[in-house]
Each structure stands twice: as structure tokens, then as C-alpha cells.
Design a protein around this motif. Structure first.
Motif, mmCIF file in Angstrom:
data_model
loop_
_atom_site.group_PDB
_atom_site.id
_atom_site.type_symbol
_atom_site.label_atom_id
_atom_site.label_comp_id
_atom_site.label_asym_id
_atom_site.label_seq_id
_atom_site.Cartn_x
_atom_site.Cartn_y
_atom_site.Cartn_z
ATOM 1 N N LEU A 238 0.823 -1.207 0.000
ATOM 2 C CA LEU A 238 0.000 0.000 0.000
ATOM 3 C C LEU A 238 0.855 1.253 0.000
ATOM 4 O O LEU A 238 0.522 2.250 -0.641
ATOM 5 N N LEU B 46 -1.533 7.756 -4.453
ATOM 6 C CA LEU B 46 -2.729 8.247 -3.772
ATOM 7 C C LEU B 46 -3.511 9.158 -4.711
ATOM 8 O O LEU B 46 -2.936 10.050 -5.333
ATOM 9 N N SER C 290 -14.253 -2.782 0.260
ATOM 10 C CA SER C 290 -13.619 -1.838 1.172
ATOM 11 C C SER C 290 -14.506 -1.509 2.366
ATOM 12 O O SER C 290 -14.258 -0.536 3.078
ATOM 13 N N TYR D 108 -11.883 6.840 3.128
ATOM 14 C CA TYR D 108 -10.554 6.370 2.742
ATOM 15 C C TYR D 108 -10.651 4.891 2.411
ATOM 16 O O TYR D 108 -11.190 4.110 3.194
ATOM 17 N N ALA E 93 -8.745 1.578 -0.331
ATOM 18 C CA ALA E 93 -7.606 1.214 -1.166
ATOM 19 C C ALA E 93 -7.919 -0.039 -1.953
ATOM 20 O O ALA E 93 -8.705 -0.899 -1.536
ATOM 21 N N ARG F 184 -4.105 1.258 -6.032
ATOM 22 C CA ARG F 184 -4.053 2.674 -5.646
ATOM 23 C C ARG F 184 -4.793 2.888 -4.332
ATOM 24 O O ARG F 184 -5.718 2.158 -3.984
ATOM 25 N N ARG F 185 -4.380 3.941 -3.590
ATOM 26 C CA ARG F 185 -5.099 4.390 -2.405
ATOM 27 C C ARG F 185 -5.949 5.599 -2.767
ATOM 28 O O ARG F 185 -5.596 6.381 -3.645
#
Length: 444
Positions: free
Chosen positions: A9, A14, A40, A86, A88, A92-93
Motif C-alpha cells: 500500500l 494516492l 472496502s 478512505y 484502497a 491505488r489508495r
């Protein structure tokens, strides 16, 4: 989380992105679908949404509740505040801002998009491009968001018709291009059914482009701000005055852009005094170099007068200071902004008195024409302003720096945020009118 997963990660890029659109276009449902289908969402979060949905008499989980966290939002079925999430994927985050659709909450869209590299603007396939769609496109253009995704939602309610999608995509792209939006990617979706959100749709075989998540994972994002104009707004002067460090004096803040090195010649603005960086402390440890977004303490070789609100910049790359600021603004308060209005202008960590000297134009969203010298801006208006400040400010063009090229205007009587401004941004303005002096002594 395993060490391997953590390392993977940290190696991914980002992406900060925001969602926008009119009321009931399905923004929160889209975000909920992204979170759900990309796995997620934690089990307890999903169970909470299922319970809340059942209490409202719904047979299936309402994925919009994954972002509509305020009780008032759940009761009304609308988004009120900016909801940050938030998540991930292996590629990508993400930091996403789900912004409200109601006109009176347009100010929240400005907040959510101000730091975004991409904006997803939703359109209801049944309604097409409406005024709020145009307003959100204009804000994205003013904020210089590099990438815009047009998500034509609720395609299931128009029979997944290609011609409906094509007409909306053509109209929006033409409008956004006039605004100067550099890139528009149009995607037909059904957030409720999951079509083209995470998985490709079996109902729209005529569409050969990416899904929303695929585009979010692959859109090029540049975080290389090391070559921007280096800027450090001073937030706090640190003087511990301990026996171990009796002469320590450091200037703390978050680097807004660029990088600073030990030994570099710097100038402090607005005073114009110069010195050399003798040390940089990061997380309590000395470093030779620091860059954008890092919170640091800079020590200088000379003992000069520096306080909160000052700006430390490289001497070779110092911006000019000015008391006359011209900018394009989005007015976000219920109280109109008028010529002669006394305000406080907050730029970085510095707040100064100012007067609105002129409002040269207001943007008409329907056809992008300019209404000359309207005299005032009301809530959600976008227009040009000229402002005179009581003290000189070191401002950059917003095109050069989204951090030091922006400001907000504040009501000095109650601290209400009135306006968000972008220095130098323009839709071409008519000839200015003569400055109007203030009657109560604020004529700078």
C-alpha cells in the motif's frame, strides 16, 4: 494487516477525488457501490447499513448510507456535509469527498474539490445536464481540477439507451471545454445496479471504455510538487527556552509547495528580510531537505523578526507582495458580497483587513456570458472581484499554486466564511469601474 500488505500500500499512488452532482443523482449510492464492490467495507459497517435500511422499510441495503453519516442526512435521505472516506485497492489508495447536491450546499463542493485531483460529476440520465451540473463544472474548472469524470447515472431507467448517454456526454463535454476543463471522461453507469461502477455492465455492450473504478485506478496523477515554487506559511514560532536548547528559535508550519534545503538562502515575506536555513527539524529529528505537505520547523542563521502569518520562500524565487488582489471567487454565504464590503482576507496563515473595491463581472452559467458590474454576488455566484488589503500580501497565481494562490474572505463581525477566491483566475472581464472608497476609514 501484514507487513507485505502494508509495504504494498505504501508503494501505491494516492488519488484524492470528489463527487458532485444535483440532488438525487445518486452520488452517495455511487460511493457506497464503489466501497461495497471493491470490498472496502467492514462487516460491522455493512451490518449497520442493513439495520438502518430495514428500519426505513427497504428490502435491500441502501449503500448511500455508507457515506451519509449524519443523523439528519439519514432521516432526510440527502447529503448535507462533505463525507470523507478512505479506501484502497491493490493498485491505488483513495481519499474521496462525497459532496452535497443541494444548491445551498454548493460551498461544500468547493471545500471537497479544492484539494482533489479528479472530480466525478453525476448526471441523472433522465434529466441530462441541469444548472447545478453546469455550476459544478464551473467550480471544477476554477479550482483547476485536472481530471473530470462525467458519470451518467440511472441508465437502467432509460433502458440503457446509447443515444441518451451520447447526447448528454456531448453536451457536457462541449460546455466543460468552453470552461477550460482539460479532460472529460464520460462513463454510463447504474450505481444502484452496479453497472460499470466496479464491474463492466452486461447491459451496455455498446460501451467499450473503463469502469469508474478502473479509471480511478489508472488515471495519471502527479504528486511531484518538488519543482513548484517553495512556500512555507509560518504557523508558530517555537522557543522552548530550556537549559538544553537555550537559544533555540524555530519557525514551524506545513510546507505548501516545493522543497527546502539546509544552507539555502530564504526571504521572509512581507518584510523582505533574508537569511540562510541553518537547520530543518522533522518529527524532532534534523534533516537536510523537506518537501511539500511535510510539517517541519525551520531554523535560520539570523535572528530576525518572524511571526505567524509570515511566508518563508527561496530568495531566488520570491513572489511579489501586493495590496491589490484580483481574483475569481465563488460566493458561499447567504449574505451578499457587495462593493465596499469590509472583510477579512485569510491567505495561508495570515489574516488581514480588506475592502471589496470592485466586482467587475458575474458569470452566467447557462451560456458562460458575463454580467458586467453586478454590484454584488449572492450565494453560489461565481464572479470577478478586486480587493484592497490593509497590508501587503505575497500571493501567487492560482495557476502556479493552489495553496498560496487561494484565499477566503471572512465576515469580521461573526467569522462567517463569505467567499473562496482564486488569485488571477479569469473568465475575461469588462473594463473596471472607478474604485469606491469606504466611508468608515477602511479605504486602504
Amino acid at each position: 494487516m501484514s507487513t507485505t500488505t502494508t509495504e504494498a500500500l505504501s508503494a501505491t499512488t494516492l488519488l484524492r477525488f470528489a463527487t458532485a452532482g444535483s440532488v438525487d443523482d445518486g452520488k452517495s449510492t455511487l460511493v457506497g457501490r464503489l466501497l461495497h464492490d471493491s470490498k472496502s467495507v467492514l462487516v460491522d459497517q455493512l451490518e449497520a447499513v442493513e439495520r438502518a435500511s430495514a428500519s426505513r422499510g427497504q428490502d435491500a441495503p441502501d449503500l448511500a448510507l455508507l457515506t451519509d453519516g449524519l443523523r439528519a442526512e439519514r432521516e432526510q435521505g440527502i447529503t448535507i456535509d462533505v463525507a470523507y472516506r478512505y479506501f484502497a485497492t491493490p493498485r491505488r489508495r483513495f481519499i474521496l469527498a462525497d459532496t452535497p447536491g443541494h444548491v445551498q450546499y454548493t460551498r461544500n463542493m468547493v471545500t471537497g474539490a479544492s484539494t482533489a485531483e479528479l472530480t466525478v460529476i453525476l448526471v441523472d440520465a433522465r434529466n441530462g445536464v441541469v444548472e447545478q451540473t453546469r455550476r459544478h463544472a464551473a467550480i471544477a474548472a476554477l479550482l483547476r481540477v485536472p481530471h473530470v469524470v462525467l458519470a451518467v447515472n440511472k441508465m437502467d431507467l432509460v433502458g440503457y439507451a446509447e443515444k441518451v448517454f451520447a447526447a448528454i456526454a456531448e453536451e457536457f463535454t462541449a460546455y466543460a471545454t468552453e470552461l477550460g476543463v482539460p479532460e472529460v471522461t464520460a462513463i454510463p453507469i447504474s450505481a444502484l445496479a452496479g453497472d460499470n461502477v466496479v464491474e463492466p455492465s452486461a447491459n451496455m455492450d455498446w460501451y467499450g471504455g473503463p469502469t469508474v473504478l478502473e479509471h480511478l485506478e489508472t488515471v495519471p496523477v502527479s504528486h511531484d510538487l518538488a519543482h513548484c515554487h517553495a512556500r512555507l506559511p509560518v504557523q508558530y514560532v517555537i522557543r522552548p527556552q530550556t537549559s538544553e536548547h537555550p537559544d533555540y528559535r524555530g519557525y514551524a508550519g506545513q510546507i505548501a509547495a516545493g522543497s527546502f534545503r539546509v544552507g539555502e538562502s530564504v526571504t521572509v515575506l512581507p518584510s523582505g528580510r533574508t537569511s540562510t536555513i541553518s537547520g530543518i527539524d522533522l518529527l524532532g529529528k534534523p534533516v537536510d531537505i523537506a518537501w511539500t505537505t511535510q510539517s517541519v520547523t525551520i531554523r535560520l542563521a539570523d535572528d530576525i523578526d518572524i511571526s505567524r502569518g509570515d511566508l518563508i520562500v527561496p530568495t531566488k524565487d520570491a513572489p511579489a507582495t501586493t495590496q491589490d488582489v484580483e481574483a475569481t471567487v465563488c460566493h458561499v454565504a447567504d449574505e451578499p458580497l457587495r462593493v465596499g464590503h469590509r472583510v477579512l482576507l485569510k491567505h495561508g496563515t495570515r489574516t488581514v483587513k480588506a475592502i471589496v473595491k470592485d466586482i467587475p463581472s458575474r458569470l452566467t452559467l447557462d451560456d458562460l456570458s458575463l454580467h458586467p458590474h453586478p454590484g454584488q454576488l449572492v450565494a453560489n455566484d461565481i464572479g470577478r472581484v478586486k480587493i484592497r488589503t490593509a497590508e501587503p500580501l505575497p500571493v501567487d497565481s492560482y495557476a502556479d499554486s493552489r495553496r498560496t494562490g487561494s484565499f477566503i474572505l471572512i465576515d469580521p463581525s461573526d467569522g462567517t466564511t463569505l467567499t473562496a477566491g482564486m488569485v488571477g483566475e479569469s473568465f475575461a472581464s469588462p473594463e473596471p469601474v472607478k474604485d469606491q472608497a469606504d466611508e468608515d476609514g477602511w479605504d486602504f
